[in-house]
Motif scaffolding. Structure first.
Motif, PDB file in Angstrom:
ATOM      1  N   GLY A   1       0.826  -1.205   0.000  1.00  0.00           N
ATOM      2  CA  GLY A   1       0.000   0.000   0.000  1.00  0.00           C
ATOM      3  C   GLY A   1       0.854   1.246   0.000  1.00  0.00           C
ATOM      4  O   GLY A   1       0.695   2.136   0.830  1.00  0.00           O
TER       5      GLY A   1
ATOM      6  N   HIS B   1      -2.910  -5.933  -5.455  1.00  0.00           N
ATOM      7  CA  HIS B   1      -3.795  -5.900  -4.290  1.00  0.00           C
ATOM      8  C   HIS B   1      -3.112  -6.696  -3.196  1.00  0.00           C
ATOM      9  O   HIS B   1      -3.158  -7.920  -3.181  1.00  0.00           O
ATOM     10  CB  HIS B   1      -5.169  -6.486  -4.618  1.00  0.00           C
ATOM     11  CG  HIS B   1      -6.140  -6.323  -3.488  1.00  0.00           C
ATOM     12  ND1 HIS B   1      -7.153  -7.211  -3.225  1.00  0.00           N
ATOM     13  CD2 HIS B   1      -6.238  -5.366  -2.528  1.00  0.00           C
ATOM     14  CE1 HIS B   1      -7.840  -6.819  -2.173  1.00  0.00           C
ATOM     15  NE2 HIS B   1      -7.303  -5.698  -1.730  1.00  0.00           N
ATOM     16  N   TRP B   2      -2.459  -5.968  -2.312  1.00  0.00           N
ATOM     17  CA  TRP B   2      -1.589  -6.547  -1.296  1.00  0.00           C
ATOM     18  C   TRP B   2      -0.564  -7.482  -1.944  1.00  0.00           C
ATOM     19  O   TRP B   2       0.277  -7.043  -2.692  1.00  0.00           O
ATOM     20  CB  TRP B   2      -2.408  -7.226  -0.193  1.00  0.00           C
ATOM     21  CG  TRP B   2      -3.340  -6.283   0.528  1.00  0.00           C
ATOM     22  CD1 TRP B   2      -4.679  -6.429   0.731  1.00  0.00           C
ATOM     23  CD2 TRP B   2      -3.010  -5.027   1.154  1.00  0.00           C
ATOM     24  NE1 TRP B   2      -5.207  -5.356   1.430  1.00  0.00           N
ATOM     25  CE2 TRP B   2      -4.199  -4.475   1.695  1.00  0.00           C
ATOM     26  CE3 TRP B   2      -1.824  -4.295   1.300  1.00  0.00           C
ATOM     27  CZ2 TRP B   2      -4.238  -3.254   2.379  1.00  0.00           C
ATOM     28  CZ3 TRP B   2      -1.865  -3.073   1.976  1.00  0.00           C
ATOM     29  CH2 TRP B   2      -3.057  -2.578   2.501  1.00  0.00           C
TER      30      TRP B   2
ATOM     31  N   SER C   1       4.207  -1.909   6.205  1.00  0.00           N
ATOM     32  CA  SER C   1       3.002  -1.302   5.639  1.00  0.00           C
ATOM     33  C   SER C   1       2.410  -0.280   6.596  1.00  0.00           C
ATOM     34  O   SER C   1       2.439  -0.457   7.823  1.00  0.00           O
ATOM     35  CB  SER C   1       1.947  -2.377   5.358  1.00  0.00           C
ATOM     36  OG  SER C   1       0.782  -1.810   4.780  1.00  0.00           O
TER      37      SER C   1
ATOM     38  N   PRO D   1      -1.124   0.500   6.422  1.00  0.00           N
ATOM     39  CA  PRO D   1      -2.379   0.185   5.730  1.00  0.00           C
ATOM     40  C   PRO D   1      -3.532   1.030   6.260  1.00  0.00           C
ATOM     41  O   PRO D   1      -3.388   1.740   7.264  1.00  0.00           O
ATOM     42  CB  PRO D   1      -2.588  -1.287   6.104  1.00  0.00           C
ATOM     43  CG  PRO D   1      -2.055  -1.353   7.508  1.00  0.00           C
ATOM     44  CD  PRO D   1      -0.865  -0.424   7.534  1.00  0.00           C
TER      45      PRO D   1
ATOM     46  N   TYR E   1      -6.421   1.763   8.604  1.00  0.00           N
ATOM     47  CA  TYR E   1      -6.697   1.183   9.924  1.00  0.00           C
ATOM     48  C   TYR E   1      -7.721   1.983  10.722  1.00  0.00           C
ATOM     49  O   TYR E   1      -7.796   1.864  11.950  1.00  0.00           O
ATOM     50  CB  TYR E   1      -5.404   1.013  10.734  1.00  0.00           C
ATOM     51  CG  TYR E   1      -4.548   2.249  10.933  1.00  0.00           C
ATOM     52  CD1 TYR E   1      -4.940   3.290  11.781  1.00  0.00           C
ATOM     53  CD2 TYR E   1      -3.313   2.362  10.304  1.00  0.00           C
ATOM     54  CE1 TYR E   1      -4.144   4.391  11.986  1.00  0.00           C
ATOM     55  CE2 TYR E   1      -2.498   3.470  10.495  1.00  0.00           C
ATOM     56  CZ  TYR E   1      -2.916   4.483  11.342  1.00  0.00           C
ATOM     57  OH  TYR E   1      -2.111   5.584  11.547  1.00  0.00           O
TER      58      TYR E   1
ATOM     59  N   SER F   1     -10.949   0.655   7.167  1.00  0.00           N
ATOM     60  CA  SER F   1     -10.744  -0.785   7.024  1.00  0.00           C
ATOM     61  C   SER F   1     -11.718  -1.553   7.907  1.00  0.00           C
ATOM     62  O   SER F   1     -11.339  -2.145   8.924  1.00  0.00           O
ATOM     63  CB  SER F   1      -9.298  -1.147   7.385  1.00  0.00           C
ATOM     64  OG  SER F   1      -9.053  -2.514   7.121  1.00  0.00           O
TER      65      SER F   1
ATOM     66  N   ASP G   1      -9.519  -4.818   9.381  1.00  0.00           N
ATOM     67  CA  ASP G   1      -9.674  -5.790   8.298  1.00  0.00           C
ATOM     68  C   ASP G   1      -8.387  -5.986   7.502  1.00  0.00           C
ATOM     69  O   ASP G   1      -7.964  -7.123   7.235  1.00  0.00           O
ATOM     70  CB  ASP G   1     -10.803  -5.354   7.360  1.00  0.00           C
ATOM     71  CG  ASP G   1     -12.186  -5.644   7.925  1.00  0.00           C
ATOM     72  OD1 ASP G   1     -12.274  -6.119   9.083  1.00  0.00           O
ATOM     73  OD2 ASP G   1     -13.186  -5.370   7.228  1.00  0.00           O
ATOM     74  N   ASP G   2      -7.757  -4.905   7.082  1.00  0.00           N
ATOM     75  CA  ASP G   2      -6.550  -5.031   6.269  1.00  0.00           C
ATOM     76  C   ASP G   2      -5.367  -5.524   7.092  1.00  0.00           C
ATOM     77  O   ASP G   2      -4.526  -6.284   6.590  1.00  0.00           O
ATOM     78  CB  ASP G   2      -6.225  -3.697   5.602  1.00  0.00           C
ATOM     79  CG  ASP G   2      -7.210  -3.355   4.497  1.00  0.00           C
ATOM     80  OD1 ASP G   2      -7.356  -4.163   3.571  1.00  0.00           O
ATOM     81  OD2 ASP G   2      -7.846  -2.301   4.565  1.00  0.00           O
TER      82      ASP G   2
ATOM     83  N   LEU H   1      -5.658  -9.251   7.254  1.00  0.00           N
ATOM     84  CA  LEU H   1      -5.257  -9.887   6.000  1.00  0.00           C
ATOM     85  C   LEU H   1      -3.739  -9.903   5.851  1.00  0.00           C
ATOM     86  O   LEU H   1      -3.155 -10.936   5.506  1.00  0.00           O
ATOM     87  CB  LEU H   1      -5.912  -9.159   4.827  1.00  0.00           C
ATOM     88  CG  LEU H   1      -5.692  -9.742   3.431  1.00  0.00           C
ATOM     89  CD1 LEU H   1      -6.881  -9.425   2.537  1.00  0.00           C
ATOM     90  CD2 LEU H   1      -4.425  -9.207   2.783  1.00  0.00           C
TER      91      LEU H   1
END
Length: 277
Positions: free
Chosen positions: A117, A167-168, A182, A184, A186, A209, A215-216, A219
């Motif tokens: 990201g 995507h990631w 990262s 990301p 949050y 997220s 969520d991110d 992942l």
């Protein structure tokens, strides 16, 4: 005729917490000069064109538009970056990721790094500049962000970095890295701060997220181990109240030597861990 000192004295940005700095940055940009010029030559006459440009900048700032978007640039670590409205504005606290990465890995070894990201490319390009012997890969799922980071990479002449549309982890399947890091999204979807200040102008896709903001992060933590080399590190920025949750995530996916560091505001800001051999 208007002089620099008069413009600085009379400019008003009542809703900005950094009003003085904002005014100086905007006036310096309108003049095409560094900020130091303002204080070295306060009696210098400002042209009509520059005064009009400054007035336009001030009006945009009064609506809440971030200075970085108005000027199209932002400093980060030891580099200057082009910024745009489809990416987050690089923030000082994110420099902790760069600082910690430089501490975790020996500088003389040709390590492989992955920045997930990447946005403007701030983290990846800062590391590539400071460690020319490292191989740095930066990825983002937003094509405009990929193009922006690539422009920054080319302008900085960093041949040890590459920028990919991904995507990631989708574009780096089968690859392993010595360190993955990262910043990301949050922020929880219901967070009231999303409607306040500069954040109103930043892309929600780079901020939000899921219901709890995790969520991110979930992942990334779950998929990172198969992309890390033996004894590789995962280094993450997160919200001020998410440290316990991120530590639990890392522990649950087999990470060891888990640590959290606090930012200058004494908030838990980054957490990292190492995969076992």
């Amino acid at each position: 005729m208007t002089i620099i000192a008069s413009l600085l004295r009379n400019a008003e940005l009542p809703d900005s917490p950094t009003a003085r700095l904002d005014v100086e940055l905007l006036l310096a940009a309108a003049l095409g000069k560094p900020r130091s010029f303002l204080h070295t030559w306060p009696e210098r006459i400002v042209s009509t064109e520059a005064a009009q440009a400054f007035a336009g900048y001030l009006q945009r700032r009064r609506t809440g538009e971030p200075v970085a978007y108005i000027l199209g640039q932002q400093g980060f670590w030891s580099i200057d970056l082009e910024v745009a409205t489809h990416t987050l504005i690089p923030r000082p606290e994110t420099e902790m990721l760069v600082e910690t990465a430089l501490e975790l890995l020996p500088g003389a070894i040709a390590h492989r790094l992955l920045d997930l990201g990447t946005g403007t490319g701030a983290i990846a390009l800062s590391l590539a500049k400071d460690r020319p012997q490292w191989e740095v890969t930066a990825v983002d799922r937003v094509q405009e962000a990929v193009e922006l980071a690539e422009r920054n990479r080319r302008r900085l002449h960093l041949d040890n970095a590459q920028v990919l549309h991904s995507h990631w982890f989708s574009a780096v399947e089968g690859q392993r890295f010595d360190l993955i890091l990262s910043n990301p999204p949050y922020v929880a979807a219901s967070d009231p701060h999303l409607a306040e200040g500069d954040v109103r102008f930043e892309p929600s896709s780079a901020l939000v997220s899921g219901p709890d903001g995790l969520d991110d992060l979930r992942l990334i933590v779950s998929q990172a181990p198969v992309h890390l080399a033996s004894d590789g590190w995962l280094l993450l920025e997160h919200g001020h109240d998410q440290g316990p949750a991120v530590r639990d995530l890392l522990l649950g996916h087999g990470f060891e030597q888990i640590q959290t560091r606090r930012d200058l505001g004494d908030h838990e800001r980054i957490t990292f861990g190492r995969v076992s051999c």
